[in-house]
Scaffold this active site. Structure first.
Site, PDB file in Angstrom:
ATOM      1  N   HIS A   1       3.710  -5.546   5.203  1.00 43.04           N
ATOM      2  CA  HIS A   1       4.682  -5.941   4.167  1.00 43.04           C
ATOM      3  C   HIS A   1       4.080  -6.994   3.240  1.00 43.04           C
ATOM      4  O   HIS A   1       4.322  -6.976   2.027  1.00 43.04           O
ATOM      5  CB  HIS A   1       5.948  -6.520   4.810  1.00 43.04           C
ATOM      6  CG  HIS A   1       6.738  -5.533   5.611  1.00 43.04           C
ATOM      7  ND1 HIS A   1       6.922  -5.650   6.973  1.00 43.04           N
ATOM      8  CD2 HIS A   1       7.398  -4.413   5.231  1.00 43.04           C
ATOM      9  CE1 HIS A   1       7.677  -4.653   7.399  1.00 43.04           C
ATOM     10  NE2 HIS A   1       7.976  -3.878   6.369  1.00 43.04           N
TER      11      HIS A   1
ATOM     12  N   SER B   1       3.230  -1.914  11.992  1.00 45.25           N
ATOM     13  CA  SER B   1       4.585  -1.378  11.933  1.00 45.25           C
ATOM     14  C   SER B   1       5.517  -2.366  12.610  1.00 45.25           C
ATOM     15  O   SER B   1       5.136  -3.026  13.589  1.00 45.25           O
ATOM     16  CB  SER B   1       4.639  -0.031  12.681  1.00 45.25           C
ATOM     17  OG  SER B   1       5.980   0.319  12.969  1.00 45.25           O
TER      18      SER B   1
END
Ligand code: PAF
Length: 304
Positions: free
Chosen positions: A37, A185
């Protein structure tokens, strides 16, 4: 940095920014932010004057209630990470704000939603597209950045933006991987230590497949070579491995000369470790991905 929860307030902020001539980059997330991210946020900051990170665990896209319940929600850590990264707005609506009483509209994917993740996760892409359409509407983003780990999602969202004449440019960001090659993830934190170790078999399997693709034109042989690596790991239960067309997501019959150009054919897999389901994919013919040693190398740069 401000945190906004109301879609109306979000739209008002976006209107003011656009009126002042500033562009808005959106990084849509479900929180539990990690290095992947952060790479998307940095990408958005390079492209736009303002960066919005949405944090919303979208109930519409979960077809297993246990997956929704166990999805990590470290909101305070996420907000702090966004502040450190120079994000302008965290948009963190509640479910009631996103789906108030009377909400009834859904965005339905076309055939791109019928393959790979589609059949095993009924309603998933409908939920993703509906929430992404709402996030684009609320933030009025000029650019929205998605990770290539969820390649099918990226492809479907890109198609939706084109089909519905949405203004936002959809950008796919290269997968960011851990030192052993495992794609970052939010689900990785739910792996036990031994399963986390075992999960390194996924990137190894995809690299083995890419090596096999150099010497065969039969996708079934390529898939079989990935399965050999996955089947050798007792903790891994493979749901699917597939060679697919990067544009249509459909099966590829033969790997001909055209297919061997980077960007045309990918290999993807979904693999369970206990009750944690991981997905990954890679370009089958991107030679740069062979740089470095997957098993022992230091933290790797992003791949495509
Ligand atoms: O990839 C995700 O995290 C989610 O599917 C998204 C795009 C934020 C929609 O909820």
């Amino acid at each position: 940095m401000r945190t906004i929860s109301s879609p109306a307030e979000m739209r008002a902020w976006a209107r003011t920014e656009h009126a002042s001539g500033r562009t808005i980059g959106l990084v849509p997330t479900m929180g539990a932010l990690h290095g992947g991210h952060m790479a998307l946020i940095a990408d958005a900051a390079r492209r736009c004057e303002r960066v919005v990170v949405s944090i919303f665990v979208n109930p519409l896209q979960f077809n297993r209630p246990s997956d929704l319940d166990s999805y990590p929600r470290p909101i305070d850590d996420d907000v702090a990470a966004c502040a450190r990264a120079g994000v302008d707005i965290v948009f963190a609506p509640t479910s009631a704000e996103m789906y108030p009483t009377g909400f009834q509209t859904r965005v339905v994917p076309g055939p791109l939603g019928d393959v790979m993740e589609g059949p095993g996760r009924p309603g998933h892409f409908e939920g993703v597209m509906t929430v992404v359409a709402k996030l684009l509407g609320a933030t009025n983003a000029d650019v929205a950045i998605f990770g290539q780990k969820d390649y099918q999602q990226l492809r479907i969202v890109t198609q939706m933006a084109a089909d519905l004449d949405l203004d936002a440019e959809i950008v796919g960001h290269p997968i960011v991987r851990d030192a052993d090659g495992l794609a970052l993830s939010s689900r990785n934190v739910r792996l036990s230590a031994s399963d986390r170790n075992a999960a390194g078999c996924i990137p190894r399997a995809l690299v083995a497949a890419a090596e096999t693709a150099l010497t065969t034109s039969d996708p079934a042989v390529v898939v079989a070579s990935a399965r050999v690596v996955l089947d050798a790991e007792p903790a891994a239960a493979t749901e699917y491995v597939t060679v697919f067309d990067a544009e249509t997501l459909g099966p590829v019959d033969r790997l001909d000369a055209v297919d061997r150009a980077p960007g045309r054919v990918r290999i993807g897999a979904a693999v369970w470790f206990g009750d944690v389901r991981l997905i990954d994919n890679r370009d089958l013919f991107d030679r740069e991905l062979f740089d470095g040693d997957l098993a022992e190398g230091p933290a790797r740069g992003p791949d495509r």
